[in-house]
Design a protein around this motif. Structure first.
Motif, PDB file in Angstrom:
ATOM      1  N   GLY A 152       0.807  -1.268  -0.039  1.00 57.82           N
ATOM      2  CA  GLY A 152      -0.099  -0.176   0.037  1.00 57.82           C
ATOM      3  C   GLY A 152       0.915   1.247   0.061  1.00 57.82           C
ATOM      4  N   ALA A 153       2.033   1.066  -0.519  1.00 58.96           N
ATOM      5  CA  ALA A 153       3.088   2.343  -0.701  1.00 58.96           C
ATOM      6  C   ALA A 153       2.812   3.373  -1.686  1.00 58.96           C
ATOM      7  N   LEU A 154       1.767   2.992  -2.635  1.00 58.56           N
ATOM      8  CA  LEU A 154       1.626   3.783  -3.908  1.00 58.56           C
ATOM      9  C   LEU A 154       0.341   4.491  -3.574  1.00 58.56           C
ATOM     10  N   PHE A 155       0.212   5.755  -3.451  1.00 57.15           N
ATOM     11  CA  PHE A 155      -0.843   6.451  -2.959  1.00 57.15           C
ATOM     12  C   PHE A 155      -0.894   7.668  -3.894  1.00 57.15           C
ATOM     13  N   TYR A 156      -2.105   8.696  -3.509  1.00 51.60           N
ATOM     14  CA  TYR A 156      -2.026   9.751  -4.449  1.00 51.60           C
ATOM     15  C   TYR A 156      -1.812   9.860  -5.882  1.00 51.60           C
ATOM     16  N   ASP A 157      -0.858  10.398  -6.400  1.00 59.58           N
ATOM     17  CA  ASP A 157      -0.602  10.438  -7.910  1.00 59.58           C
ATOM     18  C   ASP A 157      -0.020   9.006  -8.205  1.00 59.58           C
ATOM     19  N   ASN A 158       0.569   8.397  -7.265  1.00 61.46           N
ATOM     20  CA  ASN A 158       1.336   7.191  -7.752  1.00 61.46           C
ATOM     21  C   ASN A 158       0.329   5.891  -7.772  1.00 61.46           C
ATOM     22  N   ALA A 159      -0.775   6.113  -7.075  1.00 59.23           N
ATOM     23  CA  ALA A 159      -1.745   4.916  -7.039  1.00 59.23           C
ATOM     24  C   ALA A 159      -2.096   4.715  -8.303  1.00 59.23           C
ATOM     25  N   GLY A 160      -2.167   3.258  -8.605  1.00 57.61           N
ATOM     26  CA  GLY A 160      -2.566   2.566  -9.781  1.00 57.61           C
ATOM     27  C   GLY A 160      -1.687   2.567 -11.073  1.00 57.61           C
ATOM     28  N   LYS A 161      -0.651   3.080 -10.785  1.00 51.96           N
ATOM     29  CA  LYS A 161       0.451   3.083 -12.138  1.00 51.96           C
ATOM     30  C   LYS A 161       1.354   2.160 -11.996  1.00 51.96           C
ATOM     31  N   SER A 162       1.855   1.720 -13.284  1.00 49.30           N
ATOM     32  CA  SER A 162       2.748   0.706 -13.349  1.00 49.30           C
ATOM     33  C   SER A 162       4.057   1.032 -13.124  1.00 49.30           C
ATOM     34  N   GLN A 163       4.902  -0.001 -13.198  1.00 49.48           N
ATOM     35  CA  GLN A 163       6.495   0.370 -12.712  1.00 49.48           C
ATOM     36  C   GLN A 163       6.924   1.395 -13.839  1.00 49.48           C
ATOM     37  N   SER A 164       6.535   1.007 -15.172  1.00 49.02           N
ATOM     38  CA  SER A 164       7.257   1.979 -15.929  1.00 49.02           C
ATOM     39  C   SER A 164       6.517   3.379 -16.110  1.00 49.02           C
ATOM     40  N   GLU A 165       5.491   3.413 -15.513  1.00 50.13           N
ATOM     41  CA  GLU A 165       4.662   4.731 -15.471  1.00 50.13           C
ATOM     42  C   GLU A 165       5.152   5.558 -14.334  1.00 50.13           C
ATOM     43  N   LEU A 166       5.595   4.750 -13.368  1.00 50.66           N
ATOM     44  CA  LEU A 166       6.028   5.345 -12.214  1.00 50.66           C
ATOM     45  C   LEU A 166       7.677   6.048 -12.358  1.00 50.66           C
ATOM     46  N   LEU A 167       8.450   5.092 -13.183  1.00 48.25           N
ATOM     47  CA  LEU A 167       9.645   5.685 -13.389  1.00 48.25           C
ATOM     48  C   LEU A 167       9.561   6.838 -14.477  1.00 48.25           C
ATOM     49  N   ALA A 168       8.856   6.892 -15.288  1.00 47.65           N
ATOM     50  CA  ALA A 168       8.775   7.959 -16.202  1.00 47.65           C
ATOM     51  C   ALA A 168       8.023   9.204 -15.356  1.00 47.65           C
ATOM     52  N   LEU A 169       7.242   8.802 -14.507  1.00 48.00           N
ATOM     53  CA  LEU A 169       6.834  10.092 -13.640  1.00 48.00           C
ATOM     54  C   LEU A 169       7.957  10.773 -12.792  1.00 48.00           C
ATOM     55  N   TYR A 170       8.980   9.765 -12.488  1.00 43.92           N
ATOM     56  CA  TYR A 170       9.928  10.364 -11.482  1.00 43.92           C
ATOM     57  C   TYR A 170      11.109  10.896 -12.365  1.00 43.92           C
TER      58      TYR A 170
END
Length: 364
Positions: free
Chosen positions: A334-352
């Motif tokens: 449950g560490a993925l919350f707010y804007d990080n919630a529901g994103k895939s690994q690749s989407e999170l890496l692109a976001l950061y």
């Protein structure tokens, strides 16, 4: 935007734009006329040392007739580029007024022994005068320090004041005694019906989380030579103390007939920490989740204020490494919350990767 936050910000902006005075304390406590204190410069012979790293004010250590003082002088323009940054000095003077009242009330006085006293403050002059506190910025932890910080932060919450910024620069330690002395990001709320000064919209934020996010996990990140076992042992100490303090908080809430929602919220943390303390595996899992959460939130705080540093980049390195190496565990915990919630690994890496570009743009 959260309606409660918006209303508070608009009220503070309106006050700042008015000519209404805001004075705390007695002018007789000033060793010089307030206007002369406001005009002091760092080259004055009365200045023992000065600290210019504050984002809202600079701090002068004064010695006048053998007595030592701390003088905060408001910056002409805050370095945190948002409304809360613009109004943080006003907010601190307002909270200094609150603490002056609370310290004079026998029902509350003993609970704020770790809050710096205020001798005098004048918002319009841009000064806050306090006794000089010996000690150094907090740079070590043990159960005694955890207890002082959390009991004080929870006392503030019970008095209706939510401290959002328990960062290292806002806490001094003097031979095992801690002092909280900066209240620019402490806001009023109703502790019996609300989670924090955002009302009921953000249950993520509370005293222990604020200490972990703004202080503890950042401190651990700055200790590259500390073994994982040593980090975990210190984290266990923190959770043992937090459990004790929150059990007392829950009793206080029930005694004062707090809402069922608020009581259940605090009981949820108690249950979570009790469970985590039953085994090494459970504690490690919570440590990983809360460490990641804290670095994510502090990156967002720096970006929101457009006040990033080299350490913001270090936090980004950590978060990206966790996403690459521990994505499934973070997702499950449950560490993925707010804007990080529901994103895939690749989407999170692109976001950061995009956040990294912003962090570089907002370096102070």
């Amino acid at each position: 935007m959260n309606a409660q936050v918006h209303a508070r910000q608009q009220a503070q902006l309106a006050f700042a734009a008015s000519n209404q005075p805001l004075v705390v304390g007695d002018v007789a406590a000033c060793p010089l006329p307030p206007a002369e204190l406001a005009a002091l410069t760092t080259d004055s012979p009365l200045v023992v040392e000065h600290f210019g790293g504050g984002l809202t004010a600079r701090v002068l250590h004064l010695c006048i007739d053998g007595e030592h003082y701390t003088l905060k002088q408001r910056r002409a323009e805050a370095l945190v580029r948002n409304i809360d940054g613009e109004t943080s000095f006003l907010n601190e003077v307002q909270r200094r007024a609150d603490f002056t009242r609370l310290k004079a009330d026998p029902a509350w006085a003993g609970r704020f022994d770790h809050i710096v006293p205020t001798l005098y403050a004048d918002y319009r002059l841009g000064i806050i005068l306090s006794p000089w506190l010996p000690g150094q910025p907090l740079n070590r932890f043990d159960a005694n320090i955890f207890r002082q910080i959390l009991t004080t932060a929870v006392a503030c919450e019970e008095a209706g004041l939510m401290e959002w910024d328990l960062c290292p620069g806002n806490i001094l330690e003097d031979q095992g005694t801690i002092w909280l002395f900066d209240f620019g990001y402490m806001y009023p709320f109703d502790p019996l019906t609300q989670f924090n000064s955002n009302g009921l919209s953000d249950p993520l934020f509370h005293a222990c989380e604020r200490f972990e996010t703004r202080n503890f996990f950042g401190w651990l990140l700055r200790q590259p030579s500390m073994a994982e076992a040593e980090q975990l042992a210190l984290y266990r100490e923190l959770k043992v103390v937090a459990l004790e303090v929150y059990q007392q908080k829950l009793s206080w809430l029930r005694q004062h007939e707090a809402s069922v929602e608020v009581c259940q919220w605090v009981a949820g943390f108690i249950q979570q920490w009790q469970s985590a303390l039953t085994s090494e595996e459970a504690l490690c899992s919570l440590f990983e989740v809360e460490n990641f959460r804290s670095q994510v939130l502090d990156i967002e705080d720096d970006l929101h204020g457009k006040s990033c540093s080299a350490f913001t980049l270090q936090r980004l390195d950590f978060v990206e490494r966790c996403i690459r190496e521990r994505f499934a565990a973070l997702q499950q915990g449950g560490a993925l919350f707010y804007d990080n919630a529901g994103k895939s690994q690749s989407e999170l890496l692109a976001l950061y990767a995009d956040k990294r570009r912003q962090v570089l743009q907002y370096q102070l």
